[in-house]
Structures are given as C-alpha cells and as structure tokens.
Motif scaffolding. Structure first.
Motif, PDB file in Angstrom:
ATOM      1  N   LEU A  55      34.232  37.756  34.995  1.00 35.25           N
ATOM      2  CA  LEU A  55      34.500  39.114  34.521  1.00 35.25           C
ATOM      3  C   LEU A  55      35.354  39.887  35.521  1.00 35.25           C
ATOM      4  O   LEU A  55      36.335  40.532  35.153  1.00 35.25           O
ATOM      5  CB  LEU A  55      33.184  39.862  34.267  1.00 35.25           C
ATOM      6  CG  LEU A  55      32.362  39.387  33.078  1.00 35.25           C
ATOM      7  CD1 LEU A  55      30.999  40.083  33.049  1.00 35.25           C
ATOM      8  CD2 LEU A  55      33.102  39.624  31.774  1.00 35.25           C
ATOM      9  N   ARG A  56      34.995  39.807  36.793  1.00 39.43           N
ATOM     10  CA  ARG A  56      35.756  40.509  37.832  1.00 39.43           C
ATOM     11  C   ARG A  56      37.193  39.995  37.890  1.00 39.43           C
ATOM     12  O   ARG A  56      38.138  40.779  37.997  1.00 39.43           O
ATOM     13  CB  ARG A  56      35.073  40.341  39.189  1.00 39.43           C
ATOM     14  CG  ARG A  56      35.603  41.317  40.223  1.00 39.43           C
ATOM     15  CD  ARG A  56      34.822  41.292  41.525  1.00 39.43           C
ATOM     16  NE  ARG A  56      33.403  41.513  41.333  1.00 39.43           N
ATOM     17  CZ  ARG A  56      32.458  40.632  41.665  1.00 39.43           C
ATOM     18  NH1 ARG A  56      32.764  39.488  42.202  1.00 39.43           N
ATOM     19  NH2 ARG A  56      31.190  40.917  41.472  1.00 39.43           N
ATOM     20  N   GLN A  57      37.341  38.682  37.798  1.00 41.22           N
ATOM     21  CA  GLN A  57      38.675  38.081  37.818  1.00 41.22           C
ATOM     22  C   GLN A  57      39.506  38.590  36.636  1.00 41.22           C
ATOM     23  O   GLN A  57      40.677  38.942  36.798  1.00 41.22           O
ATOM     24  CB  GLN A  57      38.565  36.561  37.780  1.00 41.22           C
ATOM     25  CG  GLN A  57      39.876  35.834  37.842  1.00 41.22           C
ATOM     26  CD  GLN A  57      39.690  34.321  37.736  1.00 41.22           C
ATOM     27  OE1 GLN A  57      38.581  33.817  37.527  1.00 41.22           O
ATOM     28  NE2 GLN A  57      40.773  33.598  37.875  1.00 41.22           N
ATOM     29  N   ALA A  58      38.909  38.652  35.473  1.00 41.73           N
ATOM     30  CA  ALA A  58      39.622  39.131  34.286  1.00 41.73           C
ATOM     31  C   ALA A  58      40.013  40.602  34.443  1.00 41.73           C
ATOM     32  O   ALA A  58      41.143  40.983  34.122  1.00 41.73           O
ATOM     33  CB  ALA A  58      38.757  38.950  33.036  1.00 41.73           C
ATOM     34  N   TRP A  59      39.092  41.415  34.945  1.00 41.22           N
ATOM     35  CA  TRP A  59      39.367  42.840  35.070  1.00 41.22           C
ATOM     36  C   TRP A  59      40.401  43.142  36.145  1.00 41.22           C
ATOM     37  O   TRP A  59      41.026  44.194  36.125  1.00 41.22           O
ATOM     38  CB  TRP A  59      38.076  43.602  35.333  1.00 41.22           C
ATOM     39  CG  TRP A  59      37.184  43.625  34.118  1.00 41.22           C
ATOM     40  CD1 TRP A  59      37.572  43.597  32.815  1.00 41.22           C
ATOM     41  CD2 TRP A  59      35.766  43.666  34.096  1.00 41.22           C
ATOM     42  NE1 TRP A  59      36.481  43.624  31.988  1.00 41.22           N
ATOM     43  CE2 TRP A  59      35.352  43.668  32.741  1.00 41.22           C
ATOM     44  CE3 TRP A  59      34.786  43.709  35.081  1.00 41.22           C
ATOM     45  CZ2 TRP A  59      34.028  43.718  32.349  1.00 41.22           C
ATOM     46  CZ3 TRP A  59      33.468  43.754  34.695  1.00 41.22           C
ATOM     47  CH2 TRP A  59      33.090  43.761  33.345  1.00 41.22           C
ATOM     48  N   GLU A  60      40.589  42.237  37.085  1.00 39.93           N
ATOM     49  CA  GLU A  60      41.574  42.465  38.146  1.00 39.93           C
ATOM     50  C   GLU A  60      42.956  41.916  37.802  1.00 39.93           C
ATOM     51  O   GLU A  60      43.913  42.161  38.528  1.00 39.93           O
ATOM     52  CB  GLU A  60      41.072  41.878  39.459  1.00 39.93           C
ATOM     53  CG  GLU A  60      39.909  42.680  40.019  1.00 39.93           C
ATOM     54  CD  GLU A  60      39.372  42.130  41.330  1.00 39.93           C
ATOM     55  OE1 GLU A  60      39.933  41.133  41.841  1.00 39.93           O
ATOM     56  OE2 GLU A  60      38.398  42.699  41.835  1.00 39.93           O
ATOM     57  N   LEU A  61      43.073  41.190  36.695  1.00 38.95           N
ATOM     58  CA  LEU A  61      44.377  40.673  36.288  1.00 38.95           C
ATOM     59  C   LEU A  61      45.287  41.821  35.847  1.00 38.95           C
ATOM     60  O   LEU A  61      44.822  42.837  35.335  1.00 38.95           O
ATOM     61  CB  LEU A  61      44.225  39.684  35.128  1.00 38.95           C
ATOM     62  CG  LEU A  61      43.681  38.306  35.468  1.00 38.95           C
ATOM     63  CD1 LEU A  61      43.422  37.510  34.197  1.00 38.95           C
ATOM     64  CD2 LEU A  61      44.651  37.549  36.365  1.00 38.95           C
ATOM     65  N   ASP A  62      46.581  41.637  36.035  1.00 31.45           N
ATOM     66  CA  ASP A  62      47.554  42.632  35.590  1.00 31.45           C
ATOM     67  C   ASP A  62      47.989  42.401  34.148  1.00 31.45           C
ATOM     68  O   ASP A  62      48.580  43.272  33.538  1.00 31.45           O
ATOM     69  CB  ASP A  62      48.794  42.604  36.502  1.00 31.45           C
ATOM     70  CG  ASP A  62      48.472  43.107  37.905  1.00 31.45           C
ATOM     71  OD1 ASP A  62      47.584  43.978  38.032  1.00 31.45           O
ATOM     72  OD2 ASP A  62      49.091  42.630  38.862  1.00 31.45           O
ATOM     73  N   ASP A  63      47.702  41.229  33.618  1.00 30.53           N
ATOM     74  CA  ASP A  63      48.105  40.861  32.266  1.00 30.53           C
ATOM     75  C   ASP A  63      46.879  40.922  31.346  1.00 30.53           C
ATOM     76  O   ASP A  63      45.944  40.135  31.476  1.00 30.53           O
ATOM     77  CB  ASP A  63      48.700  39.450  32.271  1.00 30.53           C
ATOM     78  CG  ASP A  63      49.245  39.032  30.920  1.00 30.53           C
ATOM     79  OD1 ASP A  63      48.884  39.645  29.902  1.00 30.53           O
ATOM     80  OD2 ASP A  63      50.022  38.061  30.900  1.00 30.53           O
ATOM     81  N   ALA A  64      46.895  41.866  30.401  1.00 32.07           N
ATOM     82  CA  ALA A  64      45.751  42.070  29.506  1.00 32.07           C
ATOM     83  C   ALA A  64      45.504  40.862  28.605  1.00 32.07           C
ATOM     84  O   ALA A  64      44.352  40.541  28.304  1.00 32.07           O
ATOM     85  CB  ALA A  64      45.961  43.318  28.665  1.00 32.07           C
ATOM     86  N   ASP A  65      46.572  40.188  28.184  1.00 35.31           N
ATOM     87  CA  ASP A  65      46.394  39.019  27.313  1.00 35.31           C
ATOM     88  C   ASP A  65      45.685  37.891  28.052  1.00 35.31           C
ATOM     89  O   ASP A  65      44.805  37.225  27.503  1.00 35.31           O
ATOM     90  CB  ASP A  65      47.737  38.544  26.766  1.00 35.31           C
ATOM     91  CG  ASP A  65      48.354  39.560  25.805  1.00 35.31           C
ATOM     92  OD1 ASP A  65      47.573  40.310  25.160  1.00 35.31           O
ATOM     93  OD2 ASP A  65      49.588  39.618  25.715  1.00 35.31           O
ATOM     94  N   LYS A  66      46.064  37.675  29.311  1.00 34.18           N
ATOM     95  CA  LYS A  66      45.389  36.653  30.123  1.00 34.18           C
ATOM     96  C   LYS A  66      43.942  37.046  30.383  1.00 34.18           C
ATOM     97  O   LYS A  66      43.047  36.193  30.358  1.00 34.18           O
ATOM     98  CB  LYS A  66      46.123  36.447  31.449  1.00 34.18           C
ATOM     99  CG  LYS A  66      47.434  35.721  31.316  1.00 34.18           C
ATOM    100  CD  LYS A  66      48.085  35.533  32.663  1.00 34.18           C
ATOM    101  CE  LYS A  66      49.443  34.849  32.527  1.00 34.18           C
ATOM    102  NZ  LYS A  66      50.122  34.733  33.828  1.00 34.18           N
ATOM    103  N   ALA A  67      43.704  38.322  30.638  1.00 32.40           N
ATOM    104  CA  ALA A  67      42.335  38.802  30.874  1.00 32.40           C
ATOM    105  C   ALA A  67      41.480  38.590  29.635  1.00 32.40           C
ATOM    106  O   ALA A  67      40.338  38.120  29.723  1.00 32.40           O
ATOM    107  CB  ALA A  67      42.361  40.276  31.263  1.00 32.40           C
ATOM    108  N   GLU A  68      42.039  38.915  28.476  1.00 30.77           N
ATOM    109  CA  GLU A  68      41.300  38.717  27.223  1.00 30.77           C
ATOM    110  C   GLU A  68      41.002  37.240  26.992  1.00 30.77           C
ATOM    111  O   GLU A  68      39.895  36.869  26.593  1.00 30.77           O
ATOM    112  CB  GLU A  68      42.101  39.281  26.047  1.00 30.77           C
ATOM    113  CG  GLU A  68      41.367  39.166  24.734  1.00 30.77           C
ATOM    114  CD  GLU A  68      42.110  39.813  23.578  1.00 30.77           C
ATOM    115  OE1 GLU A  68      41.824  39.413  22.427  1.00 30.77           O
ATOM    116  OE2 GLU A  68      42.944  40.705  23.813  1.00 30.77           O
TER     117      GLU A  68
END
Length: 191
Positions: A55-68
């Motif tokens: 979750l933390r890794q996803a929330w720190e990504l700059d790309d929303a599609d990759k985070a999703e």
C-alpha cells in the motif's frame, strides 16, 4: 464552480453529501491511514507488514495507473483466502488515489492524503467541550466549538508543503476543466 479537494475518512454518507453539494466531479481524497487501518483489522497479523508495504509503495508512486495496478494485484492475491479484505482494498480505490492522480509533489501528497489535519483540531474541540454536561441550544454548541477551534489554533503549524499549494490549485483547476469539458470521462469505477 471553484474546484476543491475534500479529504474524508471514507464514510460513504460523507462522500455522497460532498458530491450532492459540490457536484459529481468533486475531488475526494480518502484518508490512506484509515484505509490501511481498516484493511489491517480484517487481515491476519502475519500479513500486515507485506500488505502495508505494498500500500505504501502504491501511494508513493507518481503514476496513478501503476499505483492502481499494484493495489489491484494485492487484492487479487488476497482474494483467495480473504475475499472480504480484497473487497475492502478495492472499495473506494479511485478516492484513495486522488492526490496521486492530481500529480501533486510528494510532500504535498503526503500532507493531503490523510485526515490528520482535521483530526488534530477535532481532538482539541473534544477536550475543550468534554466537561459540558448540559447543552442548552445550538448557539451554545457553536460557541463551545468556536472556543475549541481557537484553542486548537494555538497548536496549528504551517502545512509542511504550504509553498506547493499553488500546484494543488492548478491541478484541481485542470481536473475541473477536464471534467466540465468531457463529463463522460468521469465514470466512477465499481470495485
């Protein structure tokens, strides 16, 4: 007509009220801390660290599609043993990634991704009003809340990323322009 960012704890009634009052294109950021806490409550303890890390890794990504995609993969992995947890992860996914979708700088994203700003004030108001035993009328309640807010104001600090608020304004305006020009593009995804 003024684009705003609403930071909410995830209550569906609150999101519904925001959308009814400010329009279906209102930008709502779900508190990531509350979301993570709700997920962890349903998950066995041995899986907490790995899930928090994703979750933390996803929330720190700059790309929303990759985070999703990262969050959806996490839900898919957990769906076999804990379908309720997987559903909880996917519920409100768009609102969890609002600040990422706005492409805000990391410091500003970190400050606006949770409800800590409001909860500090609410805690002070609770402390100030806890000894009131008899509320006479709504005016009295408003006066005590105002007193609590004045007390909370003494402890307020400047937002860590306050110099980047112009970036937030520009991002919200760009989002608002996209939504009003092409309202069909704004379709809430079902989890």
């Amino acid at each position: 007509t003024v684009p705003r960012l609403f930071i909410a704890d995830g209550a569906k009634a609150l999101s519904k009220a925001i959308r009814r009052t400010f329009g279906s294109a209102a930008a709502i950021q779900r508190c990531q801390i509350h979301k993570a806490r709700n997920i962890m409550e349903r998950l066995p303890k041995q899986h907490h660290a790995a899930t928090r890390r994703v979750l933390r890794q996803a929330w720190e990504l700059d790309d929303a599609d990759k985070a999703e995609k990262l969050i959806r993969n996490l839900a898919r992995r957990l769906d076999q043993q804990w379908p309720g947890v997987a559903a909880s992860i996917l519920e409100g996914l768009d609102e969890i990634l609002t600040v990422v979708r706005l492409k805000l700088p990391k410091d500003l994203r970190r400050s606006l991704a949770c409800t800590n700003i409001a909860e500090t004030m609410m805690g002070t108001i609770r402390r100030v009003t806890r000894n009131v035993k008899r509320w006479r009328d709504a005016g009295m309640a408003l006066r005590w809340i105002a007193a609590g807010m004045i007390e909370a104001n003494k402890g307020f600090r400047r937002l860590k990323a306050h110099k980047q608020l112009s970036v937030l304004r520009a991002a919200l305006q760009a989002r608002h322009n996209r939504m009003t020009i092409n309202p069909v593009a704004h379709v809430t995804r079902a989890a």
